[in-house]
Design an enzyme around this catalytic site. Structure first.
Site, PDB file in Angstrom:
ATOM      1  CG  HIS A  64      14.599  33.945  -7.617  1.00  0.00           C
ATOM      2  ND1 HIS A  64      15.234  34.054  -8.824  1.00  0.00           N
ATOM      3  CD2 HIS A  64      13.527  34.777  -7.672  1.00  0.00           C
ATOM      4  CE1 HIS A  64      14.576  34.920  -9.580  1.00  0.00           C
ATOM      5  NE2 HIS A  64      13.547  35.374  -8.910  1.00  0.00           N
TER       6      HIS A  64
ATOM      7  CB  SER B 240      13.917  38.710  -8.580  1.00  0.00           C
ATOM      8  OG  SER B 240      13.805  40.117  -8.514  1.00  0.00           O
TER       9      SER B 240
END
Length: 683
Positions: free
Chosen positions: A442, A421
């Site tokens: 992501h 992240s």
């Protein structure tokens, strides 16, 4: 050419007279994969209707030649052009007049619906006397999602057909109905299997049908003056629970138009509908939501159709990894899920079953979906996978060690990706043997709900890797946004200063509910304090450790140290207490008031970092930035995204407000580089 149609040439419509005397009008819009009601399609329909009125057949069936469905709605690109020229009213009147001519034909007319039937397509069906649907049909009026209301008779006809409560629920939510549900509320007269559709529609034209007394009575009773005066305020109250009138005026306009004219003749109802659409279309909300629609279409087209991915191997069975695996299986991929201990895999598989029970409505189909997902403690699935997704802890060395084990076992053309992240990809590629086939992928939590996936680039990544991953995202029903691999990428980098300032305000003693209320008043779907608890204070702290030094920001004590038993929603307690998945917020005193600058303190850091991201080329352009932040954070869609909001307010005005906050609170509010970008002034 049929008798009575001599001399007419059609680009989009085909006519065929059946042996039983039923005329079939088939829409096959030229040079388009789907049918949309453009003005030239409408004008051809007008010519057909006029000729039918002169030389009527025994009945008329209207159907579609497109395999995708009946009609997807009006041509939105044309609608934007009419808005720019100030001629929306003319376009609405034209469509209403043509549909009313169809409704006034003396011969029976039947819409034969398959696949998607939306907006102007549904309104065309409503203008027919009867509607027959294939069992794969999905029927709806989604205009409120674009900031307008149905303009070609949707609000004028649907309440009279199925009753106001059921009709207004469709109109106010924009939800579409299955064929079975549409039959249940009376919108559709009959449901058949697709191969039988035309014959069933022709039979309906010849024999007709009598609608149930209950449907006719409900339709009459709920449109009377007393019913409208009683129901309209209740409808507005229900809408207000989800959308404020200042933010989303369209549902309220639909209620008002129906309340005032629901018992009047068709002419008055259509006139009220037209006035509402014209007013809404010229406002910023409709223009911004229309823009977002086209941004979503752009994202869908990034990767094409073929990803070359059939088998997905996920390493890490935590919340993110397990949910990525389950969602991939739900969407048709074969998935193996690896972790270091079987208990973690078992927990993920249990959560997956809950997802399948929620998303797969037919219980008979759930075993087939579940069979696509299997636990893989040994990691043997990596050798068969076309895509490997790493979703382990946010530790660069742990990830590098894992890649060293995975890559030798992978197929030569397989892709390796990380769900990190915030870690820059340059920190992860040092020992990658095939960097061209490595990327970030992501996802956002919760995986099944959040529509965005960031595709994280790095200098050594191949263009085909990005294309394949974008196509994979499309197959999942997700929007892919390519971003550079700098810390936080786009969404977390933009969101972090916003959440950090909320934590600062909370540390100063401003009540969490006041902070949340200020953000929701701006239009955010959830306040930042509640969001911190939802994401997890531990996760937020981890992102903060990566991003704070990069952005030159200080982390308050509330995020610097996190009680491992009080990490937020997942533990039942964080900043707030949580019960049954809902935050229990402490009550505010009667005199509790937020500081006048609180909204600026929250929102301006987000805008400031958005400008910096655009300046640094984190995304290719302002449109992709707005799309990424809207779909990744829920940033108030009616504002059109951070950059569009900056354009509407004016960059100079916002820079002045940032400088005022800088003088009051410190340099964390200093304007970031990029506020002189011409893209902030013109769209």
């Amino acid at each position: 050419m049929l008798p009575g149609f001599d001399g007419l040439r059609f680009n989009h419509w085909h006519t065929r007279l059946r042996e039983d005397g039923i005329l079939v009008l088939t829409l096959d819009r030229k040079d388009s994969a789907v049918n949309a009601m453009s003005q030239d399609v409408l004008l051809e329909l007008d010519a057909l209707i006029e000729r039918i009125a002169i030389d009527p057949p025994r009945g008329v069936v209207i159907n579609s030649a497109k395999s995708a469905g009946f009609i997807a709605g009006a041509d939105l690109k044309e609608f934007q052009q009419y808005d720019a020229m100030g001629t929306v009213g003319d376009a609405i009147a034209r469509g209403q007049n043509i549909y009313q001519k169809l409704a006034s034909l003396r011969v029976p007319t039947v819409a034969a619906i398959h696949g998607h039937c939306l907006g102007g397509g549904t309104e065309l069906a409503l203008a027919c006397r009867y509607r027959v649907a294939a069992d794969n049909a999905r029927i709806g009026l989604p205009e409120v999602q674009l900031g307008i209301i149905p303009g070609w008779g949707g609000t004028a006809r649907l309440p009279q057909l199925i009753g106001a409560p059921a009709a207004m629920d469709m109109i106010l939510t924009g939800r579409n109905l299955s064929a079975k549900a549409a039959r249940g509320n009376g919108l559709v007269d009959k449901v058949v299997e697709l191969p039988l559709l035309e014959d069933a529609a022709a039979a309906m034209a010849l024999k007709g049908t009598v609608r149930p007394f209950k449907q006719r009575a409900t339709a009459w009773a709920t449109n009377t003056w007393p019913a409208r005066k009683l129901l309209a305020p209740q409808m507005a109250k229900q809408v207000a629970r989800k959308a404020r009138k200042a933010h989303y005026p369209a549902p309220y306009a639909a209620i008002s138009a129906w309340e005032k004219t629901g018992g009047a003749g068709i002419g008055a109802r259509l006139a009220a509908e037209k006035r509402a659409v014209v007013k809404l279309a010229s406002g910023p909300v409709a223009r911004n939501l229309m823009r977002i629609y086209f941004l979503s279409e752009r994202l869908k087209g990034l990767g094409g159709k073929d990803s070359g991915i059939a088998h997905v191997h996920v390493v890490g069975a935590g919340v993110m990894g397990g949910d990525i695996a389950a969602f991939s299986a739900l969407k048709g991929f074969n998935v193996t899920l690896q972790d270091r201990e079987q208990r973690f895999i078992d927990g993920a598989l249990t959560r997956a079953q809950t997802l399948f029970e929620k998303k797969v409505r037919d219980p008979a189909k759930r075993p087939e979906v579940a069979a696509r997902l299997s636990g893989d403690l040994s990691g043997a699935g990596a050798a068969k996978a076309d895509l490997v997704i790493e979703a382990i802890i946010e530790n660069p060395q742990a990830k590098r060690d894992l890649y060293a084990q995975l890559e030798p076992a992978m197929k030569a053309d397989a892709l390796l990706s990380t769900n990190t992240s915030s870690i820059p990809l340059d920190e992860l590629t040092d020992h990658i043997a095939r960097p061209a086939q490595f990327a970030g992928l992501h996802y956002f939590n919760p995986v099944a709900q959040m529509p965005l996936v960031e595709i994280i680039r790095h200098d050594g990544m191949a263009a085909d890797t990005e294309r394949r991953l974008a196509a994979f995202c499309k197959a999942l029903g997700k929007f892919p946004v390519p971003v550079t691999g700098t810390p936080g990428f786009l969404v977390n980098r933009v969101l972090f200063p916003y959440m950090l300032e909320a934590a600062n305000a909370y540390a100063e003693g401003i009540a969490g509910p006041l902070i949340d209320k200020a953000a929701v008043n701006f239009g955010m779907p959830m306040g930042p304090i509640e969001l911190l608890d939802t994401v997890g204070l531990d996760v937020a702290a981890g992102v903060g450790r990566e991003l704070a030094p990069f952005l030159g920001l200080q982390i308050p004590a509330a995020l610097a140290t996190v009680d491992p038993a009080k990490r937020g929603k997942k533990d039942g307690e964080g900043i707030y207490k949580w019960e049954n998945g809902k935050a229990i917020k402490p009550p505010l005193g009667k005199d509790a008031q937020a500081p006048s600058d609180l909204e600026d303190r929250l929102i301006l850091p987000l805008l400031n970092e958005s400008v910096a991201c655009l300046h640094e080329g984190v995304v290719a352009d302002a449109d992709l930035l707005d799309a990424g932040v809207i779909f990744g954070t829920g940033f108030a869609p009616f504002h059109g995204g951070p950059i569009q909001y900056i354009r509407s307010v004016g960059p100079d005005v916002l820079v002045a407000r940032l400088k005022a906050l800088q003088a009051r609170y410190g340099d964390r509010f200093a304007p970031r580089p990029g506020w002189d970008n011409p893209a902030l002034r013109t769209g």
